[in-house]
Scaffold this active site. Sequence first.
Site, PDB file in Angstrom:
ATOM      1  N   HIS A 193       0.846  -1.190   0.000  1.00 37.09           N
ATOM      2  CA  HIS A 193       0.000   0.000   0.000  1.00 37.09           C
ATOM      3  C   HIS A 193       0.883   1.241   0.000  1.00 37.09           C
ATOM      4  CE1 HIS A 193       1.189  -0.453   4.187  1.00 37.09           C
ATOM      5  NE2 HIS A 193       0.889   0.819   4.371  1.00 37.09           N
ATOM      6  N   HIS A 250       4.813   0.102  -0.133  1.00 40.68           N
ATOM      7  CA  HIS A 250       5.613  -0.720   0.782  1.00 40.68           C
ATOM      8  C   HIS A 250       4.739  -1.798   1.394  1.00 40.68           C
ATOM      9  CE1 HIS A 250       3.978   2.757   2.954  1.00 40.68           C
ATOM     10  NE2 HIS A 250       3.968   2.000   4.043  1.00 40.68           N
ATOM     11  N   ARG A 260       8.471  -9.131  15.136  1.00 43.93           N
ATOM     12  CA  ARG A 260       8.849  -7.780  14.702  1.00 43.93           C
ATOM     13  C   ARG A 260       7.871  -6.792  15.321  1.00 43.93           C
ATOM     14  NH1 ARG A 260       7.808  -4.522   9.824  1.00 43.93           N
ATOM     15  NH2 ARG A 260       9.349  -2.862   9.922  1.00 43.93           N
TER      16      ARG A 260
END
Length: 319
Positions: A193, A250, A260
């Site tokens: 997006h 990205h 993460r």
Amino acid sequence: MVKGSQKIVAVDQDIPIIDMSQERSQVSMQIVKACETLGFFKVINHGVDQTTISRMEQESINFFAKPAHEKKSVRPVNQPFRYGFRDIGLNGDSGEVEYLLFHTNDPAFRSQLSFSSTVNCYIEAVKQLAREILDLTAEGLHVPPHSFSRLISSVDSDSVLRVNHYPPSDQFFGGANLSDKSVSLTRVGFGEHTDPQILTVLRSNGVGGLQVSNSDGMWVSVSPDPSAFCVNVGDLLQVMTNGRFISVRHRALTYGEESRLSTAYFAGPPLQAKIGPLSAMVTMMNQPRLYQTFTWGEYKKLAYSLRLEDSRLDMFRTC
Ligand code: GA4
């Protein structure tokens, strides 16, 4: 299977790293160049206090480590501000992610959390960094000072903070045998997006997963660096620079065995702010006006009516 994964460029040597302790004119020049070529860069020596960063990271880890029923008991306030698990937006997008989404100027949702004062401090720090980057950008472009930063400084600015937690991929396989090389552990954490706002300032822990699309349409993996902030151009900055800056596509992938954690500040203007190309960025001959003028409120409404990967900017092109 991850769509487009065959197009990956393994190294991120083309990602600019900008040292903010350099001379001001150098920094502004480098920012402009990075925004024009990739729409993405890292900043180091950014001046954000390490204690503020560490507290935010630790408290977020503590929150996501809580049992699911406790996290889900945090009440959503106004859509989309809430604790979310897998679902993204309002139109059926999903990813291997859980998150907290806060409005920066409306403390109602975060006041339920034990670490709301840490979040407040973090928001102030990254807002200041975003303003500084936008002022350097205006200087580098030779447009009036504060052309961009004034939009996010206002008390009614519509900025958002998102904390994403991507659990290790193996958790999604119910203990799959990780030594079995035929099992691909790569999953989409947050699909591709562009960010609708002006500028995004993101920090992550030392685990990779972020990828940006370069001008050849290749995915470039961004190596993790907890001491840096990643900065990307959003759709509105592309419009205000009349297409000179790139609102970069990205995505975040999850793989491996480590969690993460990323925290992104999306700097947005007030809902009623009128957004269009700055007059200095339009010339009849060389740079004709590419976008119509619209309000951020209109643009945001459109973004929420579409899917994550949809190109929204095309709808405001003049030709
Ligand atoms: C992408 C950037 C930010 O994370 C966000 C996202 C928002 C959401 O998750 O609620 C959106 C997405 C983001 C763009 C298109 C719409 C809105 C999900 C979605 C499908 C908070 C934002 O502002 O826009």
